[in-house]
Design an enzyme around this catalytic site. Structure first.
Site, PDB file in Angstrom:
ATOM      1  N   LYS A   1       0.827  -1.211   0.000  1.00  0.00           N
ATOM      2  CA  LYS A   1       0.000   0.000   0.000  1.00  0.00           C
ATOM      3  C   LYS A   1       0.862   1.263   0.000  1.00  0.00           C
ATOM      4  O   LYS A   1       0.608   2.184  -0.750  1.00  0.00           O
ATOM      5  CB  LYS A   1      -0.921   0.043   1.237  1.00  0.00           C
ATOM      6  CG  LYS A   1      -1.869  -1.131   1.369  1.00  0.00           C
ATOM      7  CD  LYS A   1      -2.857  -0.925   2.514  1.00  0.00           C
ATOM      8  CE  LYS A   1      -2.230  -0.860   3.898  1.00  0.00           C
ATOM      9  NZ  LYS A   1      -1.593  -2.106   4.347  1.00  0.00           N
TER      10      LYS A   1
ATOM     11  N   ARG B   1      11.375  -2.141  10.990  1.00  0.00           N
ATOM     12  CA  ARG B   1      10.359  -1.709  11.946  1.00  0.00           C
ATOM     13  C   ARG B   1      10.236  -2.734  13.076  1.00  0.00           C
ATOM     14  O   ARG B   1      10.295  -3.930  12.848  1.00  0.00           O
ATOM     15  CB  ARG B   1       9.011  -1.560  11.234  1.00  0.00           C
ATOM     16  CG  ARG B   1       8.887  -0.255  10.503  1.00  0.00           C
ATOM     17  CD  ARG B   1       7.670  -0.195   9.645  1.00  0.00           C
ATOM     18  NE  ARG B   1       6.448  -0.689  10.260  1.00  0.00           N
ATOM     19  CZ  ARG B   1       5.243  -0.520   9.737  1.00  0.00           C
ATOM     20  NH1 ARG B   1       5.112   0.150   8.598  1.00  0.00           N
ATOM     21  NH2 ARG B   1       4.184  -1.000  10.321  1.00  0.00           N
TER      22      ARG B   1
END
Ligand code: AMP
Length: 213
Positions: free
Chosen positions: A9, A159
């Site tokens: 995305k 992350r």
């Protein structure tokens, strides 16, 4: 832009925002910047984000609603990572219709779960410019360094929520809480689904261009 975490995305929204010259509104990026800057909101968001849970709907809706009232959103925007639950989708529709707006299109990036786990475990990003890499499919030219000239070889980071156990948890939450909004937008007649498994980012961008044409 709809799809599981790691469906692409962010990459596709970034590309589209540049082409269409409208802002790319990533809820995850906005929330992470609050956490990194230790704002009062960041302290509320951090416990959810570090463990891969969704932040409460009311909090997510409030932060994104504020962002959408900024001047650069007047001619449209690309939402990435929001909405992520049926209550968020309903609240977004309510707020947009108050302003006389509607969503034009919901693009759903479909990827198999196994591919998602591999993509996320290999995802790295530049802490300075936010560019996203993949150690298998979208490698930086120099090992573990950002390619963007202005970043001067910044070291890429992983992350905290891209560890395998947290990835599986985020995927379960996606299937239970977020996937139902695909049906929500389908019933409104604005859903376009794109089969992304086994396709590279350029091929997916081409498929998106086709559905937008
Ligand atoms: P992302 O970068 O989109 O994967 O988002 C990272 C994290 O931010 C998610 O795992 C959630 O903890 C939180 N988050 C982002 N967007 C939302 C949202 N729309 N609703 C609730 N939590 C969100």
């Amino acid at each position: 832009m709809l799809g599981a975490p790691g469906a692409g995305k962010g990459t596709q929204a970034h590309y589209l925002a540049e082409t269409l010259r409208i802002p790319h509104i990533s809820s995850g990026d906005i929330f992470r910047s609050h956490v990194e800057n230790s704002t009062a909101l960041g302290q509320k968001l951090q416990p959810y984000m570090s463990t891969g849970q969704l932040v409460p709907d009311a909090l997510a809706c409030e932060i994104i609603a504020d962002r959408l009232t900024e001047d650069d959103c007047a001619d449209g925007y690309i939402l990435d990572g929001f909405p992520r639950s049926t209550p968020q989708a309903e609240e977004l529709s309510r707020q947009m219709s108050e302003r006389g707006n509607t969503l034009d299109i919901a693009i759903n990036l479909e990827v198999d779960d196994d591919e998602i786990v591999s993509r996320l475990a290999n995802r790295r990003s530049c802490p300075d410019c936010g560019h996203i890499y993949n150690l298998i499919t979208l490698k930086p030219t120099r090992e573990n360094q950002c390619d963007t000239p202005e970043c001067n070889g910044s070291a890429l980071v992983q992350r905290e929520d891209d560890q395998e156990e947290t990835i599986r948890k985020r995927l379960n939450i996606y299937h239970e809480t977020t996937e139902p909004i695909v049906q929500y937008y389908d019933s409104q007649g604005i859903l376009k689904s794109i089969a992304c498994s086994g396709r590279n980012p350029d091929q997916i961008a081409e498929a998106i261009d086709e559905v937008l044409a």
